[in-house]
Design a protein around this motif. Structure first.
Motif, PDB file in Angstrom:
ATOM      1  N   LYS A  63      85.038   7.040  20.352  1.00  0.00           N
ATOM      2  CA  LYS A  63      85.448   5.627  20.314  1.00  0.00           C
ATOM      3  C   LYS A  63      84.274   4.704  19.987  1.00  0.00           C
ATOM      4  N   CYS A 101      83.657   2.308  16.695  1.00  0.00           N
ATOM      5  CA  CYS A 101      83.435   0.869  16.862  1.00  0.00           C
ATOM      6  C   CYS A 101      82.130   0.438  16.195  1.00  0.00           C
ATOM      7  N   GLU A 138      86.902  -1.118  22.303  1.00  0.00           N
ATOM      8  CA  GLU A 138      87.385   0.178  22.776  1.00  0.00           C
ATOM      9  C   GLU A 138      87.976   0.045  24.167  1.00  0.00           C
ATOM     10  N   THR A 147      82.369  -2.585  24.127  1.00  0.00           N
ATOM     11  CA  THR A 147      82.371  -1.143  24.366  1.00  0.00           C
ATOM     12  C   THR A 147      81.815  -0.871  25.753  1.00  0.00           C
TER      13      THR A 147
END
Length: 431
Positions: free
Chosen positions: A50, A54, A142, A72
């Motif tokens: 993830k 990103c 995320e 994140t």
């Protein structure tokens, strides 16, 4: 509230633990005038990859001239790295200001008998306030855990929903089977968005496909195997993908090719929503993407690598990368794990590549598995294991054991990799 007071407050409310569900975050942001409304999102869920996706998407969009928010977690080096605009961390002053504002609302909720928001909910609300005030064109975000009941899923205007590889993780919260876990991850899919997914195991793909169809969303499968002329490297990696030739990334790890392909498909889907990027800017953004703690080289002679492999899927990818980059080389591990992770599977998938294994207790984490406990688990399958008393001792031991041609790999929980980075850098500065 100043920065230190804000951090102390977030740490204190950690006693409220993890509370999946949207009621609390909905109440919190509602009292803050719903700062997430009016923002547009690329929402990323999955088990592994993830953060890297990103990083690629946000870097390319920034190069393309857009004001890009990125949210994140967890942080590796600095807690402010979780909230960024165009690659710059949120300022300490802003953290203090926003947390002070949010605390007043949390106190109000608690006084009315409502559940107190968790640290993740507080940070998520702070991110929305910051991105709104910074007038971001797009936010790349995320999930913290799962998707359907994750605090980030309060957002409404999702342009692209991205699903990286889905495997077993957080099974106490997300479900015992792959379809159950996939159902939680696919919960970020909303009507009107474009869904981009990694090539999943059949059970997971069926769930994702059904959810996309139910929501009437177009679905793109980003298959890393479609990348051609792949040239792996520790400093840079190159590959072709469809009409794009000789693309370059600087993130190491064999699995980063797959993550870059997912990002490319997400960026293509974003064009439908008014976010085109010229090819030269796309290339620059891919090459400039950075993401700490993922097959990250922090020293050379010998190589010292940090990687956040803490579950089965990530351990498989780490092992493949080590086999590809360092065939025949002597490898020394430093391992630190959390007790609620799949430490047995991680050990089983990686131990055969190591000549020596040093275990360490990740500091400052109540869920940390002690170095002695982890060493006992490793000793069942590997004869050369030692428990270190501290991360500093683990680094010193590894360097004493390693020759210049050897490789040191510290991996496991992301929670201690930032500390490992500091130790290595500090040792390198000594005369």
């Amino acid at each position: 509230m100043n920065y230190a007071e804000a951090l102390d407050y977030i740490q204190q409310i950690g006693r409220y633990g993890i509370s999946p569900g949207l009621d609390s975050i909905r109440e919190l942001v509602g009292r803050l005038s719903n700062p997430q409304d009016g923002l547009r999102f690329v929402h990323v869920a999955g088990t592994n990859g993830k953060g890297s996706v990103c990083a690629y998407v946000s870097s390319v969009l920034q190069c393309g001239g857009y004001r890009v928010g990125k949210y994140t977690s967890p942080a590796v080096v600095d807690c402010r790295e979780e909230i960024q605009v165009n690659g710059s961390f949120i300022s300490k002053a802003a953290v203090g200001r926003y947390v002070g504002q949010i605390k007043a609302v949390c106190d109000e909720m608690a006084s009315e008998g409502l559940p107190h928001p968790t640290p993740f909910e507080v940070k998520t609300a702070m991110a929305f306030l910051y991105f709104r005030d910074k007038k971001c064109d797009i936010v790349v975000m995320e999930t913290g855990m799962g998707g359907l009941l994750d605090a980030t899923n309060i957002v409404a205007d999702t342009c692209v929903a991205v699903l990286t590889s889905i495997s077993a993780d957080h099974m106490g919260f997300l479900g015992k089977t792959l379809p159950e876990i996939a159902s939680q991850k696919a919960g970020i899919i909303k009507k009107g968005c474009h869904v981009v997914t990694a090539a999943q195991a059949q059970e997971a793909m069926e769930v994702v496909s059904a959810k996309a169809a139910d929501m009437g969303c177009p679905l793109t499968v980003a298959d890393g195997k479609a990348a051609e002329h792949v040239r792996l490297g520790l400093e840079r990696q190159r590959f072709d993908y469809r009409a794009l030739k000789k693309l370059e990334i600087t993130l190491a790890g064999q699995y980063q090719i797959e993550n870059a392909v997912i990002a490319l498909e997400a960026l293509k889907a974003l064009e439908e929503f008014g976010f085109p990027v010229k090819e030269e800017k796309l290339r620059a953004g891919l090459a400039g993407a950075a993401w700490p703690g993922r097959f990250m080289i922090v020293d050379r002679n010998p190589y010292f690598i940090l990687d956040g492999a803490h579950n089965e899927d990530a351990a498989k990818k780490l092992a493949r990368s080590l086999e590809s980059y360092f065939p025949g080389r002597r490898i020394i591990y430093i391992m630190g794990m959390l007790r609620d992770k799949e430490y047995g599977k991680v050990i089983g998938l990686t131990h055969s590549l190591a000549d020596q294994i040093i275990t360490v207790t990740p500091p400052g984490n109540s869920r940390a598995m002690s170095a002695c406990e982890l060493a006992a688990a490793v000793a069942q399958v590997h004869g050369k294991v030692t428990a270190a008393d501290s991360p500093e001792e683990a680094v010193e031991m590894a360097r004493l054991l390693a020759d210049k041609e050897d490789v040191i790999v510290a991996f496991g929980s992301l929670s201690y990799l930032g500390r490992m980075m500091e130790i290595v850098e500090k040792a390198d500065r000594k005369p």
